[in-house]
Design an enzyme around this catalytic site. Structure first.
Site, PDB file in Angstrom:
ATOM      1  N   ASP A 130     -27.035  -7.351 -46.462  1.00 44.67           N
ATOM      2  CA  ASP A 130     -26.089  -8.028 -47.342  1.00 44.67           C
ATOM      3  C   ASP A 130     -25.046  -7.019 -47.819  1.00 44.67           C
ATOM      4  O   ASP A 130     -25.280  -6.267 -48.768  1.00 44.67           O
ATOM      5  CB  ASP A 130     -26.838  -8.631 -48.517  1.00 44.67           C
ATOM      6  CG  ASP A 130     -26.034  -9.678 -49.261  1.00 44.67           C
ATOM      7  OD1 ASP A 130     -24.841  -9.856 -48.926  1.00 44.67           O
ATOM      8  OD2 ASP A 130     -26.590 -10.317 -50.163  1.00 44.67           O
ATOM      9  N   VAL A 131     -23.893  -6.998 -47.126  1.00 40.61           N
ATOM     10  CA  VAL A 131     -22.823  -6.058 -47.463  1.00 40.61           C
ATOM     11  C   VAL A 131     -21.522  -6.756 -47.847  1.00 40.61           C
ATOM     12  O   VAL A 131     -20.652  -6.156 -48.476  1.00 40.61           O
ATOM     13  CB  VAL A 131     -22.554  -5.067 -46.302  1.00 40.61           C
ATOM     14  CG1 VAL A 131     -23.688  -4.083 -46.154  1.00 40.61           C
ATOM     15  CG2 VAL A 131     -22.300  -5.795 -44.995  1.00 40.61           C
ATOM     16  N   LYS A 132     -21.355  -8.006 -47.417  1.00 37.14           N
ATOM     17  CA  LYS A 132     -20.175  -8.816 -47.760  1.00 37.14           C
ATOM     18  C   LYS A 132     -18.874  -8.062 -47.518  1.00 37.14           C
ATOM     19  O   LYS A 132     -17.947  -8.093 -48.329  1.00 37.14           O
ATOM     20  CB  LYS A 132     -20.243  -9.303 -49.206  1.00 37.14           C
ATOM     21  CG  LYS A 132     -21.430 -10.226 -49.486  1.00 37.14           C
ATOM     22  CD  LYS A 132     -21.388 -10.778 -50.897  1.00 37.14           C
ATOM     23  CE  LYS A 132     -22.552 -11.704 -51.178  1.00 37.14           C
ATOM     24  NZ  LYS A 132     -23.844 -10.987 -51.300  1.00 37.14           N
ATOM     25  N   ARG A 133     -18.765  -7.408 -46.382  1.00 38.40           N
ATOM     26  CA  ARG A 133     -17.565  -6.652 -46.058  1.00 38.40           C
ATOM     27  C   ARG A 133     -16.476  -7.577 -45.516  1.00 38.40           C
ATOM     28  O   ARG A 133     -16.748  -8.592 -44.881  1.00 38.40           O
ATOM     29  CB  ARG A 133     -17.863  -5.560 -45.033  1.00 38.40           C
ATOM     30  CG  ARG A 133     -18.868  -4.507 -45.492  1.00 38.40           C
ATOM     31  CD  ARG A 133     -18.365  -3.750 -46.713  1.00 38.40           C
ATOM     32  NE  ARG A 133     -19.147  -2.555 -46.961  1.00 38.40           N
ATOM     33  CZ  ARG A 133     -19.966  -2.381 -47.988  1.00 38.40           C
ATOM     34  NH1 ARG A 133     -20.121  -3.338 -48.882  1.00 38.40           N
ATOM     35  NH2 ARG A 133     -20.632  -1.253 -48.140  1.00 38.40           N
ATOM     36  N   THR A 166     -23.683  -9.917 -43.774  1.00 41.87           N
ATOM     37  CA  THR A 166     -22.827 -10.887 -44.448  1.00 41.87           C
ATOM     38  C   THR A 166     -21.394 -10.373 -44.461  1.00 41.87           C
ATOM     39  O   THR A 166     -21.154  -9.161 -44.461  1.00 41.87           O
ATOM     40  CB  THR A 166     -23.294 -11.143 -45.887  1.00 41.87           C
ATOM     41  OG1 THR A 166     -23.334  -9.900 -46.593  1.00 41.87           O
ATOM     42  CG2 THR A 166     -24.663 -11.798 -45.910  1.00 41.87           C
TER      43      THR A 166
END
Length: 274
Positions: A94-97, A124
């Site tokens: 879960d990094v949401k880059r 993510t």
């Protein structure tokens, strides 16, 4: 290698759909009787890996909780990824880059190229610089058989001001889902490009038939229930991954108690959406 979608379908069949978040919140470290330092981070995270990675299909470490300790924390995250995969779990990092051009490519290299020590099975990503900004990540997933979960309908109360905004083609969330549907067209048994859709969004009129998986945060301690999941996803529920961290992690530091909590979570959604 097989596609991420194929590996995920196998993991769901063999181990179930429950996704355990490995999120070392300060409060959880304290609850375990640990200090807020790198040594405690390592003990916490690797204990969770030992307990749950052999029995669940997907684990989801949240990168920020490791990054806040600098390079030593990232080194712990590398071990979490490697040891979870060695135990047979898929790792959804879960990094949401989300960025553009060469920076987006660098994120793809960091998290999706198996040559990187941070390479996960899936990550993510945020599409809010335009879905095309994710093209380097999409291409990396195709080349390296990895997965991408793109924010679409999130559980946080601020999300609707962007995700429900309307364009001439519909809502922003609908546009994101449409891009994912096209990326997954023709994939069998399921595509490798998924959406993040929260368990606490209430309801939606969006078409969730994207032939891809869903990461479903907000399940469990945050209020989402199995009934919510069936109501939100309907026929698309087959590929949804309800995710919970606190309900499982609060059972630590005992390895057996952690594993039992993960198994209970899995049992609660077993057969759901089949």
């Amino acid at each position: 290698m097989t596609t991420f979608g194929t590996r995920l379908a196998y993991a769901i069949e063999e181990r179930g759909r429950f996704c355990v978040g490995i999120d070392p919140h300060v409060a959880l470290l304290q609850q375990w009787g640990l200090s807020d330092d790198v040594a405690s981070l390592e003990r916490f995270a690797l204990t969770v890996v030992e307990a749950v990675a052999p029995v669940v299909g997907v684990v989801k470490p949240q990168s920020a909780f490791y990054e806040r300790f600098g390079s030593r924390g990232v080194a712990v995250l590398e071990r979490v990824i490697a040891e979870s995969q060695a135990a047979g779990a898929l790792v959804l990092l879960d990094v949401k880059r989300g960025d553009i051009g060469s920076t987006s490519q660098a994120y793809a290299d960091a998290y999706l190229d198996p040559a990187s020590p941070l390479a996960a099975d899936a990550i993510t990503a945020s599409p809010y610089l335009g879905f095309g900004s994710l093209d380097p990540m999409v291409e990396a997933c195709r080349v390296h058989d990895r997965g991408l979960f793109v924010l679409a309908l999130t559980s946080n109360k601020e999300g609707p001001e962007v995700q429900h905004a309307r364009t001439e083609d519909g809502t922003v969330a609908g546009t994101v889902l449409g891009h994912l549907r096209r990326l997954n067209d023709g994939a069998d048994p399921v595509g490798s490009f998924g959406a993040v859709v929260g368990a606490t969004i209430g309801s939606t009129d969006e078409d969730l038939d994207i032939n891809g998986p869903f990461l479903v945060p907000g399940y469990g301690a945050q209020g989402g229930t199995a009934d919510d999941l069936e109501r939100i996803f309907g026929a698309a529920a087959r590929w949804a991954l309800p995710s919970s961290s606190r309900e499982v992690l609060a059972a630590g530091p005992d390895v057996t108690a952690l594993r039992d909590a993960a198994l209970r979570g899995n049992d609660a959604v077993r057969g759901w959406g089949a």
